[in-house]
Enzyme design. Structure first.
Site, short mmCIF file in Angstrom:
data_model
loop_
_atom_site.label_atom_id
_atom_site.label_comp_id
_atom_site.label_asym_id
_atom_site.label_seq_id
_atom_site.Cartn_x
_atom_site.Cartn_y
_atom_site.Cartn_z
N GLU A 46 26.70 10.19 24.56
CA GLU A 46 25.32 9.81 24.28
C GLU A 46 24.36 10.73 25.04
O GLU A 46 24.54 11.00 26.24
CB GLU A 46 25.15 8.36 24.73
CG GLU A 46 23.80 7.75 24.53
CD GLU A 46 23.76 6.29 25.00
OE1 GLU A 46 22.77 5.61 24.69
OE2 GLU A 46 24.72 5.85 25.68
N LYS A 115 20.60 4.75 17.60
CA LYS A 115 21.17 3.60 18.30
C LYS A 115 20.43 2.34 17.88
O LYS A 115 19.19 2.30 17.84
CB LYS A 115 21.04 3.83 19.80
CG LYS A 115 21.77 2.82 20.68
CD LYS A 115 21.71 3.27 22.14
CE LYS A 115 22.50 2.36 23.07
NZ LYS A 115 22.51 2.86 24.46
N CYS A 170 27.12 3.63 22.11
CA CYS A 170 27.28 2.91 23.37
C CYS A 170 27.09 1.39 23.24
O CYS A 170 27.98 0.69 22.79
CB CYS A 170 26.36 3.48 24.44
SG CYS A 170 26.85 3.01 26.13
#
Length: 639
Positions: A46, A115, A170
């Protein structure tokens, strides 16, 4: 790679916080190394182009501009590399800043995946900088083109249809309903996760279980790349904990606190097979599919060998502790199945033929365990030895000693005279050792067992195993028949280990010795006269090694693989023990016999299922008795 295998990689570069040019060069070198190693899909952490720990520097236009320039350069420099890359970077759009994975291949930016879930608790302050991504796909400008941006993107390989990749970032996998659930239902077979998960005590183990469990739940491959060295340690430490999982199995995991590339060969055909097999793995609805955009790309399918381990003995765990645990569990399943049948029928007696061979030995051991569970005297187990033309002193002696040491009733019925009388009745010349000569003995033995069971009010316990059933290596209405087949779903390679486990754990030394001698005895039906007192008829000389046949059986039935792939895998797994032409010979034999002998399996007695592969016509294998094997054998002839 051949037959649906694909090499994937999770890579953690050493970075410098807020230096996109430096970081881009480190990522480039890793992509180059991965491409040289024939990796076709690579995942980076990330925000790896800038560093995850930039903090308020994410508000600086200079950093964002240089990150975009570094991404351009990286995509341009990897144009000749045959790999699909997921790399984390900040992305500006519509006056907002997003935490995204840039997805590119062969010099093209294919899409941008934002995300979805932005953490803002504990040590995480991402909501200070980033806006949550949306499921809705929008087109955003990139170098004079428009590329899709959205969480619901599927990257579909036109040259390898089994490869459909999707991405989450994540925190997305830590929430109650991760985006990867929808991705998998929409058809994604591989999930990429660009992550920056910091290290705290015990977190690594939890993270491993999370990724492994997600791959199992979604029947997918999962490539997880985590931030590592170079991130700021002002408040946090990142360990570069990379993982590659497939359907609940961890294919590869890096050691924490080491920045490196982790490789793992995924089996896309296996994933497709598992999903076909699981009718509860429902795909997305048409309405849900409308929310997804498919992005096509191509990879070169190269003819290289997979480094993936192919288990040569798929029914038998390699680890001794796990093997012993499984043996104990299987013996319990077999005994519980027989226990229920005896309780239901009110039976207090069991009848079985013992030959001194492996299968009848295992059946006897299971029956003894069952009677002990029912608290019925072992003397009510009627073990019958029925010597005839092919019986050797060795097997006869072992059968007798085994019965004595186990405390069961032993009866000998010599069937020579009755078989010879039968030959006279049907006009069979006893000197002609043909299939009639052999099968008459097997059917005579079965008649005796059935009639004795009637005499004592008992149940005939079958001894035949799954490998024999797969090959049709049984006399129809002879050893093919019983009242309950305790070994019905136990393959021959596992029978050996079950008997050995029983011997290793029993307290009686003489019983242990006889069990070890049974294990050393060649597998044989003993239907032909001995030569110099030794067994003349060895099963594996006639139908082939059970080690090979069990390998074929497992991968054909469990996953439905093609003959070409089964051959490829067998050569990879067992090529040191058998020449390729030998493997091919017995694979043809397996297919021929498996198809031609289904009529025997269509009417087998009940028996307990112990593993993922079984042949019961009422459960796992609903196959027509008259199916043709032509197209399978044709595939082998064309190799």
């Amino acid at each position: 790679m051949k037959y649906g295998f694909i090499r994937t990689a999770a890579a953690t570069p050493r970075i410098q916080v807020a230096d996109p040019e430096y970081n881009g060069e480190q990522i480039f070198q890793m992509i180059k190394e991965g491409a040289d190693r024939k990796a076709k899909l690579m995942v980076f952490p990330e925000l790896c182009l800038t560093g995850y720990t930039c903090g308020d520097l994410f508000m600086q236009e200079t950093l964002l501009f240089r990150a975009r320039e570094a991404l351009k350069k990286l995509i341009h420099n990897t144009a000749s590399m045959d790999v699909l890359v997921f790399a984390g970077t900040p992305w500006q759009w519509g006056g907002k800043l997003y935490n995204v994975a840039a997805v590119f291949s062969r010099g093209r930016l294919l899409g941008v995946v934002p995300k979805r879930h932005i953490p803002n608790y504990g040590e995480f302050y991402e909501a200070r900088y980033f806006t949550p991504g949306s499921e809705k796909t929008v087109m955003v400008p990139w170098e004079g083109e428009q590329v899709p941006m959205g969480a619901n993107l599927l990257f579909c390989c036109s040259t390898l249809p089994g490869l459909v990749a999707a991405c989450e970032i994540c925190e997305d996998v830590w929430v109650p309903c991760p985006p990867s659930i929808s991705h998998a239902l929409a058809g994604a077979t591989v999930i990429a996760n660009c992550s920056a998960s910091d290290e705290t005590v015990g977190k690594g183990q939890y993270r491993s279980e999370l990724i492994k469990g997600q791959s199992a739940r979604l029947v997918c491959g999962y490539v997880y790349a985590n931030a590592g060295e170079g991130e700021s340690t002002q408040d946090l430490v990142f360990g570069g904990h990379n993982m590659i999982a497939e359907n609940g199995t961890m294919l590869a995991a890096s050691r924490q606190f080491e920045s490196q590339i982790l490789y793992g060969d995924m089996d896309l055909e296996r994933l497709a097979s598992e999903r076909r097999h699981m009718t509860t793995f429902a795909g997305a609805s048409p309405q849900q599919m409308e929310q997804y955009q498919r992005v096509e790309f191509a990879l070169e399918i190269e003819d290289i060998e997979t480094s993936r381990f192919i288990d040569p003995h798929p029914f038998v765990p390699d680890d001794e502790k796990e093997r012993n645990r499984r043996c104990e569990e299987i013996l319990s399943i077999q005994a519980m199945g027989l226990k229920k049948r005896l309780e239901h029928t009110g039976g207090k007696h069991a009848v079985l033929g013992i030959s001194g061979g492996l299968d009848s030995t295992l059946a006897l051991l299971v029956t003894v365990r069952t009677f002990d569970m029912l608290k019925i005297p072992r003397s009510q187990i009627h073990a019958i030895t029925m010597p005839c033309f092919g019986t050797t002193d060795r097997t006869y002696h072992n059968a007798c000693v085994m019965a004595e040491k186990l405390g069961v009733s032993l009866k000998e019925v010599n069937i020579k005279d009755s078989v010879l009388l039968h030959f006279k009745d049907i006009g069979q010349d006893p000197s002609v050792h043909d299939v009639t000569y052999e099968n008459a003995q097997a059917r005579e033995r079965t008649q005796i067992l059935m009639d004795v069971a009637n005499q004592v009010g008992g149940l005939v316990v079958g001894t035949g195993d799954m490998s024999e059933l797969a090959l049709g290596w049984a006399t129809y209405n002879g050893d093919h028949m019983s009242m309950y087949g305790v070994n019905a779903s136990v393959p021959k390679t596992l029978v050996r280990h079950l008997v050995r486990y029983y011997g290793d754990t029993c307290q009686e030394e003489e019983l242990r010795e006889v069990l070890l001698d049974v294990l050393d005895t060649p597998v044989s039906p003993e239907l032909l006269p001995p030569k110099d007192g030794a067994i003349a008829q060895k099963t594996e000389d006639l139908v082939g090694p059970y080690e090979l046949h069990d390998f074929f059986l497992y991968y054909i039935l469990r996953f439905g693989y093609s003959p070409e792939r089964i051959y490829y895998m067998a050569v990879r797994a067992l090529g040191k023990e058998y020449a390729p032409e030998v493997i091919l010979k017995w694979l043809k034999t397996f297919y021929r016999r498996f198809f031609s002998q289904q009529f025997k399996r269509s009417c087998v007695p009940d028996g307990p299922k112990v593993g993922t592969v079984a042949l019961s016509p009422r459960g796992d294998l609903r196959m027509p008795s008259d199916a043709s094997s032509r197209i399978w054998l044709e595939a082998l002839e064309n190799l």
